[in-house]
Design a protein around this motif. Sequence first.
Motif, PDB file in Angstrom:
ATOM      1  N   LEU A   1       0.832  -1.198   0.000  1.00 41.05           N
ATOM      2  CA  LEU A   1       0.000   0.000   0.000  1.00 41.05           C
ATOM      3  C   LEU A   1       0.874   1.257   0.000  1.00 41.05           C
ATOM      4  CD1 LEU A   1      -2.611  -1.311   2.565  1.00 41.05           C
ATOM      5  CD2 LEU A   1      -2.889  -1.142   0.094  1.00 41.05           C
ATOM      6  N   ARG A   2       0.232   2.431   0.081  1.00 37.00           N
ATOM      7  CA  ARG A   2       0.961   3.696  -0.005  1.00 37.00           C
ATOM      8  C   ARG A   2       1.602   4.026   1.337  1.00 37.00           C
ATOM      9  NH1 ARG A   2      -0.299   6.543  -4.762  1.00 37.00           N
ATOM     10  NH2 ARG A   2       1.418   7.887  -4.096  1.00 37.00           N
ATOM     11  N   GLU A   3       2.889   3.732   1.424  1.00 36.68           N
ATOM     12  CA  GLU A   3       3.634   3.920   2.668  1.00 36.68           C
ATOM     13  C   GLU A   3       3.643   5.381   3.116  1.00 36.68           C
ATOM     14  OE1 GLU A   3       8.281   3.244   4.072  1.00 36.68           O
ATOM     15  OE2 GLU A   3       7.464   2.052   2.435  1.00 36.68           O
ATOM     16  N   SER A   4       3.827   6.299   2.170  1.00 39.29           N
ATOM     17  CA  SER A   4       3.901   7.718   2.535  1.00 39.29           C
ATOM     18  C   SER A   4       2.552   8.252   3.007  1.00 39.29           C
ATOM     19  CB  SER A   4       4.428   8.551   1.365  1.00 39.29           C
ATOM     20  OG  SER A   4       3.660   8.342   0.205  1.00 39.29           O
ATOM     21  N   LEU A   5       1.447   7.696   2.510  1.00 37.75           N
ATOM     22  CA  LEU A   5       0.129   8.106   3.001  1.00 37.75           C
ATOM     23  C   LEU A   5      -0.058   7.654   4.443  1.00 37.75           C
ATOM     24  CD1 LEU A   5      -2.722   9.230   2.758  1.00 37.75           C
ATOM     25  CD2 LEU A   5      -3.411   7.089   1.641  1.00 37.75           C
ATOM     26  N   ALA A   6       0.264   6.405   4.726  1.00 46.17           N
ATOM     27  CA  ALA A   6       0.161   5.909   6.099  1.00 46.17           C
ATOM     28  C   ALA A   6       1.036   6.734   7.045  1.00 46.17           C
ATOM     29  CB  ALA A   6       0.557   4.434   6.151  1.00 46.17           C
ATOM     30  N   GLU A   7       2.219   7.072   6.590  1.00 44.73           N
ATOM     31  CA  GLU A   7       3.136   7.854   7.424  1.00 44.73           C
ATOM     32  C   GLU A   7       2.577   9.241   7.706  1.00 44.73           C
ATOM     33  OE1 GLU A   7       7.905   8.935   7.512  1.00 44.73           O
ATOM     34  OE2 GLU A   7       6.904   8.687   5.583  1.00 44.73           O
ATOM     35  N   SER A   8       2.020   9.887   6.694  1.00 43.88           N
ATOM     36  CA  SER A   8       1.469  11.232   6.881  1.00 43.88           C
ATOM     37  C   SER A   8       0.322  11.233   7.885  1.00 43.88           C
ATOM     38  CB  SER A   8       0.979  11.791   5.538  1.00 43.88           C
ATOM     39  OG  SER A   8       2.046  11.950   4.640  1.00 43.88           O
ATOM     40  N   ILE A   9      -0.591  10.288   7.739  1.00 48.11           N
ATOM     41  CA  ILE A   9      -1.718  10.202   8.671  1.00 48.11           C
ATOM     42  C   ILE A   9      -1.214   9.938  10.086  1.00 48.11           C
ATOM     43  CG2 ILE A   9      -3.811   8.907   9.263  1.00 48.11           C
ATOM     44  CD1 ILE A   9      -4.048   8.280   6.226  1.00 48.11           C
ATOM     45  N   ALA A  10      -0.241   9.041  10.210  1.00 48.87           N
ATOM     46  CA  ALA A  10       0.291   8.693  11.530  1.00 48.87           C
ATOM     47  C   ALA A  10       0.956   9.884  12.209  1.00 48.87           C
ATOM     48  CB  ALA A  10       1.286   7.542  11.406  1.00 48.87           C
TER      49      ALA A  10
END
Length: 365
Positions: free
Chosen positions: A72-81
């Motif tokens: 999945l989109r690692e950078s999206l998960a990171e931003s939300i986190a």
Amino acid sequence: MRCEERFFEHQDDFRDPFARDRDRIIHSGSFRKLEYKTQVFLNHEGDFFRTRLTHSIEVAQIARSIANSLGLRESLAESIALAHDLGHTPFGHIGGDKLDECLKNDGHPNGFEHNFQSFRVVSLLEKRYKNFDGLNLTFATLEGILKHSYPYKKSFLPEWIDETFDLSTHPSIEAMIVDRADEIAYISHDIDDGVNSGIITFDDLQESELVAMILEKVHAEGIEINEYEMFRYRFSSHMINHLVYALLEHSKERVENSRVLCATLPAKSELPIGFASELETQIKKLKKILMRKLYKHHRIVRKMYAGAKAVEGLYAALMEEPQMLSSYYYKQLERRPKHRVVADFIAGMSDRYALGLYNEIYGKI
């Protein structure tokens, strides 16, 4: 996956949209202030206890790893986190609960909720552009911040939120990953901080089948409990690894089957990200043990009570005399209700700033 910004910026950028979101969050003032916001222990109680900042970094690391493993989109998960706790008040959940109580007692039924406040921080309160408010994050990141923690339907949310983000559906799977990464992070590091503080011991947690199993893994490495720091470190590492691998094993097939649905999964449907039922039960039991033996320990309760009183006193004082607001928030009184501006000001405070201002107004707490 909607990755457009709220406001178009005509520029070339070597980053993907979600990596740009991540960078804007990291460079925000609200993110830096998390260093001085409580996780469990107040910041000044020790150099090695987690704060909201270190917690958010740990959640981001776990979420990145899970998203990457699931394709999945690692950078999206990171931003939300990284943004998921920006709306927390000083003094952890007790500060938010007290601010919610103050608003409702003052006749404002919408109250305060930290997930929506995180959304407001990145879309309204941070000011980085002349022509519009907020950090100009993508739709997917904003939706993940708003909806990552189930349930999403809140009676106090303005109507346009539901129209824009459709609260009848789940967010992206990356946002669901952040919710479980948050759980994995705080379970492991709250145990570590609790043991490090001397409030609890590993023996206190032995009634948890999950803890007992992780302790067996540490002992199998030949590490004795009197090897204090090493034992704690290995325990946290094994706990995180066990939970992450269990989540991946349980979720992989479900993610592959539901990825195309992305943010259109009905809110009443089963989440594709999670644990097997037996492990879910073990986690719930461990949380109850931590609530009883750590979070409700008299040392923690005393500090949180003082923090709640500080929030209550600050709300009363600032509502009575709003000229004590900082210039940035005082100017906002021209276009926003006083109670919401005061709440925003308090929610944005660090622990030490809140205590310092309370002591300046009322005398030493």
